[in-house]
Design a protein around this motif. Sequence first.
Motif, PDB file in Angstrom:
ATOM      1  N   ALA A  50       0.829  -1.202   0.000  1.00 52.78           N
ATOM      2  CA  ALA A  50       0.000   0.000   0.000  1.00 52.78           C
ATOM      3  C   ALA A  50       0.864   1.252   0.000  1.00 52.78           C
ATOM      4  CB  ALA A  50      -0.896   0.001   1.231  1.00 52.78           C
ATOM      5  N   ALA A  51       0.316   2.330  -0.550  1.00 52.31           N
ATOM      6  CA  ALA A  51       0.996   3.626  -0.543  1.00 52.31           C
ATOM      7  C   ALA A  51       0.009   4.719  -0.927  1.00 52.31           C
ATOM      8  CB  ALA A  51       2.179   3.620  -1.507  1.00 52.31           C
ATOM      9  N   MET A  52       0.361   5.955  -0.592  1.00 54.42           N
ATOM     10  CA  MET A  52      -0.434   7.131  -0.928  1.00 54.42           C
ATOM     11  C   MET A  52       0.498   8.173  -1.530  1.00 54.42           C
ATOM     12  SD  MET A  52      -1.334  10.515  -0.069  1.00 54.42           S
ATOM     13  CE  MET A  52      -0.540  10.805   1.481  1.00 54.42           C
ATOM     14  N   SER A  53      -0.016   8.912  -2.499  1.00 53.57           N
ATOM     15  CA  SER A  53       0.756   9.980  -3.128  1.00 53.57           C
ATOM     16  C   SER A  53      -0.129  11.213  -3.252  1.00 53.57           C
ATOM     17  CB  SER A  53       1.234   9.521  -4.509  1.00 53.57           C
ATOM     18  OG  SER A  53       1.979  10.536  -5.137  1.00 53.57           O
ATOM     19  N   PHE A  54       0.476  12.398  -3.027  1.00 56.48           N
ATOM     20  CA  PHE A  54      -0.273  13.660  -3.051  1.00 56.48           C
ATOM     21  C   PHE A  54       0.596  14.742  -3.670  1.00 56.48           C
ATOM     22  CE2 PHE A  54      -1.253  17.809  -1.444  1.00 56.48           C
ATOM     23  CZ  PHE A  54      -2.634  17.862  -1.430  1.00 56.48           C
ATOM     24  N   ARG A  55      -0.024  15.597  -4.461  1.00 53.36           N
ATOM     25  CA  ARG A  55       0.686  16.760  -4.996  1.00 53.36           C
ATOM     26  C   ARG A  55      -0.322  17.905  -5.188  1.00 53.36           C
ATOM     27  NH1 ARG A  55       5.061  17.427  -9.733  1.00 53.36           N
ATOM     28  NH2 ARG A  55       6.363  16.874  -7.998  1.00 53.36           N
ATOM     29  N   LEU A  56       0.100  19.100  -4.791  1.00 53.64           N
ATOM     30  CA  LEU A  56      -0.669  20.324  -4.993  1.00 53.64           C
ATOM     31  C   LEU A  56       0.236  21.298  -5.722  1.00 53.64           C
ATOM     32  CD1 LEU A  56      -3.164  22.130  -4.444  1.00 53.64           C
ATOM     33  CD2 LEU A  56      -2.085  22.748  -2.268  1.00 53.64           C
ATOM     34  N   SER A  57      -0.211  21.769  -6.862  1.00 51.81           N
ATOM     35  CA  SER A  57       0.633  22.677  -7.644  1.00 51.81           C
ATOM     36  C   SER A  57      -0.181  23.823  -8.223  1.00 51.81           C
ATOM     37  CB  SER A  57       1.341  21.909  -8.758  1.00 51.81           C
ATOM     38  OG  SER A  57       0.408  21.240  -9.568  1.00 51.81           O
ATOM     39  N   ALA A  58       0.524  24.918  -8.464  1.00 48.02           N
ATOM     40  CA  ALA A  58      -0.032  26.094  -9.139  1.00 48.02           C
ATOM     41  C   ALA A  58       0.841  26.303 -10.367  1.00 48.02           C
ATOM     42  CB  ALA A  58      -0.009  27.311  -8.223  1.00 48.02           C
TER      43      ALA A  58
END
Length: 142
Positions: free
Chosen positions: A107-115
């Motif tokens: 299992a794993a989680m990935s997150f990214r927030l970009s402008a």
Amino acid sequence: MPSRLLCLFMFCLCSVVASAETSWIWGAKNNVAKQEVWFRASFELKEVPAKAQLQSTADNHCVVWLNGKQLGGSDDWAQAFTAEVGADLKAGVNTIAVLARNDGGIAAMSFRLSAGKTVLAESGANWKTSLANPGKGWEAAA
């Protein structure tokens, strides 16, 4: 041959969320069926961008909050949850929370927030994780 093409397609799709800088993360114990992990991170903005794109996925399920507001989620690791969140950001400290659940296996989680090309926040070693339900308000803004 078709399965190899499918694998290549899935790799390319996931690389949109999981670039070289964005880490796939999970709790200390891995490979536990029906395991839930709570993730949380904060970041600071001097100015709020007009537009910001959020992308998150988990193997297998995720639900995403930004500043206490539940935005949505995904039930397929190969199909990232995406949202335009510029209106949900604020000057100062912003808080991201993700609840992820594993159906079994790795299992794993990935997150990214970009402008645009600027990365505002992404999953990594600095994220707080909990294998125990942290209780009411864990997803609220800091």
